[in-house]
Design a protein around this motif. Structure first.
Motif, PDB file in Angstrom:
ATOM      1  N   VAL A  98      -8.991  -6.456   1.325  1.00 16.54           N
ATOM      2  CA  VAL A  98      -8.231  -6.546   0.082  1.00 16.54           C
ATOM      3  C   VAL A  98      -7.315  -5.332  -0.001  1.00 16.54           C
ATOM      4  O   VAL A  98      -7.760  -4.200   0.228  1.00 16.54           O
ATOM      5  CB  VAL A  98      -9.158  -6.599  -1.148  1.00 16.54           C
ATOM      6  CG1 VAL A  98      -8.334  -6.683  -2.432  1.00 16.54           C
ATOM      7  CG2 VAL A  98     -10.112  -7.780  -1.044  1.00 16.54           C
ATOM      8  N   THR A  99      -6.028  -5.550  -0.316  1.00 14.26           N
ATOM      9  CA  THR A  99      -5.095  -4.444  -0.480  1.00 14.26           C
ATOM     10  C   THR A  99      -4.266  -4.642  -1.737  1.00 14.26           C
ATOM     11  O   THR A  99      -4.002  -5.777  -2.154  1.00 14.26           O
ATOM     12  CB  THR A  99      -4.143  -4.303   0.726  1.00 14.26           C
ATOM     13  OG1 THR A  99      -3.287  -5.458   0.785  1.00 14.26           O
ATOM     14  CG2 THR A  99      -4.909  -4.173   2.019  1.00 14.26           C
ATOM     15  N   ALA A 100      -3.865  -3.538  -2.321  1.00 15.39           N
ATOM     16  CA  ALA A 100      -2.944  -3.533  -3.453  1.00 15.39           C
ATOM     17  C   ALA A 100      -2.069  -2.300  -3.311  1.00 15.39           C
ATOM     18  O   ALA A 100      -2.591  -1.195  -3.095  1.00 15.39           O
ATOM     19  CB  ALA A 100      -3.691  -3.505  -4.783  1.00 15.39           C
ATOM     20  N   PHE A 105      -0.174  -7.600  -3.791  1.00 13.49           N
ATOM     21  CA  PHE A 105      -1.595  -7.756  -3.510  1.00 13.49           C
ATOM     22  C   PHE A 105      -1.799  -8.658  -2.295  1.00 13.49           C
ATOM     23  O   PHE A 105      -1.007  -9.570  -2.042  1.00 13.49           O
ATOM     24  CB  PHE A 105      -2.314  -8.362  -4.726  1.00 13.49           C
ATOM     25  CG  PHE A 105      -2.170  -7.562  -5.986  1.00 13.49           C
ATOM     26  CD1 PHE A 105      -3.087  -6.584  -6.309  1.00 13.49           C
ATOM     27  CD2 PHE A 105      -1.096  -7.792  -6.850  1.00 13.49           C
ATOM     28  CE1 PHE A 105      -2.952  -5.848  -7.478  1.00 13.49           C
ATOM     29  CE2 PHE A 105      -0.954  -7.065  -8.013  1.00 13.49           C
ATOM     30  CZ  PHE A 105      -1.884  -6.082  -8.327  1.00 13.49           C
ATOM     31  N   SER A 106      -2.873  -8.388  -1.571  1.00 15.99           N
ATOM     32  CA  SER A 106      -3.186  -9.200  -0.395  1.00 15.99           C
ATOM     33  C   SER A 106      -4.702  -9.322  -0.258  1.00 15.99           C
ATOM     34  O   SER A 106      -5.436  -8.337  -0.429  1.00 15.99           O
ATOM     35  CB  SER A 106      -2.596  -8.558   0.878  1.00 15.99           C
ATOM     36  OG  SER A 106      -3.013  -9.252   2.028  1.00 15.99           O
ATOM     37  N   TRP A 124       4.136  -4.213  -7.853  1.00 16.19           N
ATOM     38  CA  TRP A 124       2.798  -4.344  -7.274  1.00 16.19           C
ATOM     39  C   TRP A 124       2.769  -5.532  -6.303  1.00 16.19           C
ATOM     40  O   TRP A 124       3.313  -6.597  -6.574  1.00 16.19           O
ATOM     41  CB  TRP A 124       1.754  -4.573  -8.356  1.00 16.19           C
ATOM     42  CG  TRP A 124       1.305  -3.308  -9.025  1.00 16.19           C
ATOM     43  CD1 TRP A 124       1.733  -2.811 -10.220  1.00 16.19           C
ATOM     44  CD2 TRP A 124       0.338  -2.390  -8.526  1.00 16.19           C
ATOM     45  NE1 TRP A 124       1.099  -1.638 -10.501  1.00 16.19           N
ATOM     46  CE2 TRP A 124       0.228  -1.346  -9.479  1.00 16.19           C
ATOM     47  CE3 TRP A 124      -0.449  -2.323  -7.375  1.00 16.19           C
ATOM     48  CZ2 TRP A 124      -0.629  -0.259  -9.306  1.00 16.19           C
ATOM     49  CZ3 TRP A 124      -1.309  -1.250  -7.208  1.00 16.19           C
ATOM     50  CH2 TRP A 124      -1.400  -0.232  -8.167  1.00 16.19           C
ATOM     51  N   TRP A 138       5.916  -8.244 -11.736  1.00 19.64           N
ATOM     52  CA  TRP A 138       4.781  -7.550 -11.125  1.00 19.64           C
ATOM     53  C   TRP A 138       4.958  -6.039 -11.115  1.00 19.64           C
ATOM     54  O   TRP A 138       4.060  -5.321 -10.660  1.00 19.64           O
ATOM     55  CB  TRP A 138       4.555  -8.053  -9.704  1.00 19.64           C
ATOM     56  CG  TRP A 138       4.099  -9.477  -9.650  1.00 19.64           C
ATOM     57  CD1 TRP A 138       4.869 -10.572  -9.411  1.00 19.64           C
ATOM     58  CD2 TRP A 138       2.773  -9.956  -9.822  1.00 19.64           C
ATOM     59  NE1 TRP A 138       4.111 -11.715  -9.438  1.00 19.64           N
ATOM     60  CE2 TRP A 138       2.803 -11.360  -9.683  1.00 19.64           C
ATOM     61  CE3 TRP A 138       1.547  -9.346 -10.097  1.00 19.64           C
ATOM     62  CZ2 TRP A 138       1.674 -12.151  -9.808  1.00 19.64           C
ATOM     63  CZ3 TRP A 138       0.412 -10.132 -10.208  1.00 19.64           C
ATOM     64  CH2 TRP A 138       0.481 -11.517 -10.067  1.00 19.64           C
TER      65      TRP A 138
END
Length: 449
Positions: free
Chosen positions: A210-212, A187-188, A185, A182
């Motif tokens: 949403v988060t990244a 993500f959530s 990175w 990844w």
């Protein structure tokens, strides 16, 4: 995946020579799998106060499960006040770049052990469940306490259990970039819904977040987005009613470059919509520079941070404002100063923040805040908090005024020139100094009022 790092150790040279045999055994000890705890006595019975190390745990962070530690690390005596301890452990923490959490455990000897100090770090992964995090912290606590037991002359009561290398987990290994598909990175995505129904009132609320993010030693990139849909309907007795509908959203991007242990640069850009702040659409772009008097490696214990931003805001309003504007572009500068310390005596935080609109010299906002949590004497703690804000930049206020329903439901912000809050609290505990026993029976029984 979790990571554990011993950071520093301070002790007398003569004492260190005495500890070499024990430390040699520790070098082969494992902290990687459940089973016999490091430093766990074979006997199941509790130690007496004369032959066990007295420990005070001062946890000022997330995931502190003191009852678990007292239940499972039974070869020490846990005390309720720091004055009664031979070892004071201060546990602090901060978010890690992987989406996990990094804990710092500072061991401070007291009395005859006052010159002994250690710091350990434990980093949890974003995918770890609570049990894995608590088990990892328990292992680090056990490992750190072994040295103090030996310093106090209690090493004969402790058994260090090693684990074959083939059985060890990879929790202590730092992930190399080539091992990370990844590329750092994380993500959530989170969605939630809440629906309530009564005879004369209904309320529906839906949310999406949403988060990244990608974090390394040199770079920090954080992307976020959120959507909140809210609807509330109330029917009055006379047949009338009121409906409150809000569809707010926001997205942001933060990019930070570390220049040194003290300096960082970056920028923030964001866009969104908010009914409460009369924004049909708003976008912001703000470059920033930040300086920390202390190295960032010490940020869980102490910070002295100065942040300056200079940016531009574009605002498209839902309703015409008190300045007869439906849209406008503003230049704004911001200065934020924060000082924070966490010590065995407690914690303190002081902050000052100012924001100024460059085209309008008389429009600004200044906020002063502070909080103190201090142990006065044995068992007695004082908490103080204060916040004062001068507000002179509410250009978003609707020129049409507010209805009583909008005021009561906080649908739109009210005009104000200042905001003040103050809190004070005292707590006092007394009784037995020992804190080893945990009894978790009837955990969910509460009063009916």
């Amino acid at each position: 995946m979790t990571a554990f790092h011993p950071v520093s150790s301070i002790c007398r040279p003569a004492t260190l020579r005495r500890l070499l045999p024990a430390l040699a055994v520790l070098a082969g000890a494992a902290v990687g799998r459940p089973g016999p705890l490091i430093g766990q006595e074979p006997a199941a019975e509790q130690p007496t106060t004369a032959d066990a190390l007295r420990v005070f745990l001062d946890c000022q962070t997330f995931n502190c499960r003191a009852d678990r530690f007292r239940q499972e690390i039974t070869w020490v005596v846990w005390v309720r006040e720091p004055q009664d301890a031979q070892v004071h452990i201060l546990m602090t923490g901060q978010s890690a770049g992987s989406g996990g959490f990094q804990y710092s455990l500072d061991f401070q000897g007291r009395g005859a052990l006052a010159e002994a100090r250690d710091r350990f770090r434990f980093t949890s992964s974003a995918t770890d469940v609570e049990e894995e995090v608590v088990a990892g912290l328990r292992r680090v606590l056990s490992l750190g306490l072994v040295r103090y037991a030996a310093l106090a002359g209690l090493g004969g009561t402790v058994e260090v259990t090693g684990v074959p290398a083939a059985d060890r987990t990879g929790g202590e290994r730092e992930v190399a970039p080539e091992d990370d598909p990844w590329n750092f990175w994380v993500f959530s995505i989170r969605a939630d819904a809440e629906i309530e129904r009564e005879d004369r009132e209904t309320q529906d609320e839906f949310g999406l977040d949403v988060t990244a993010n990608r974090t390394t030693d040199l770079w920090k990139l954080d992307v976020r987005g959120s959507l909140d849909i809210f609807r509330r309907e109330v029917n009055f007795e006379d047949g009338g009613g009121f409906v409150d509908e809000r569809n707010d959203w926001e997205t942001s991007l933060l990019l930070v470059r570390s220049l040194s242990p003290h300096w960082s640069v970056g920028f923030l850009t964001a866009a969104g919509s908010s009914t409460r702040f009369n924004r049909d659409f708003a976008v912001e772009f703000a470059p920033a520079v930040e300086w920390n008097f202390f190295p960032w490696q010490e940020s869980t214990r102490r910070r002295f941070v100065v942040l300056y931003t200079l940016g531009v805001d574009y605002l498209d309003y839902e309703e015409v404002t008190v300045f007869q504007k439906m849209e406008e572009t503003l230049l704004a500068q911001r200065l934020d100063v924060q000082v924070r310390v966490q010590e065995p005596w407690g914690s303190a935080r002081v902050g000052a923040e100012g924001r100024h609109l460059l085209q309008h010299s008389d429009q600004f906002r200044v906020e002063l805040s502070g909080r103190l949590d201090y142990r006065l004497v044995r068992g007695l703690s004082l908490s103080l908090g204060a916040n004062y804000e001068v507000i002179r930049d509410q250009r978003f206020l609707s020129g049409a005024g507010l209805s009583p329903e909008e005021i009561l439901t906080s649908r739109r912000a009210l005009a104000t020139g200042s905001r003040t809050s103050f809190e004070v609290g005292l707590s006092y505990r007394f009784g037995s100094i020992f804190n080893n026993i945990v009894n978790a029976r009837f955990p969910g029984l509460n009063t009916s009022f």
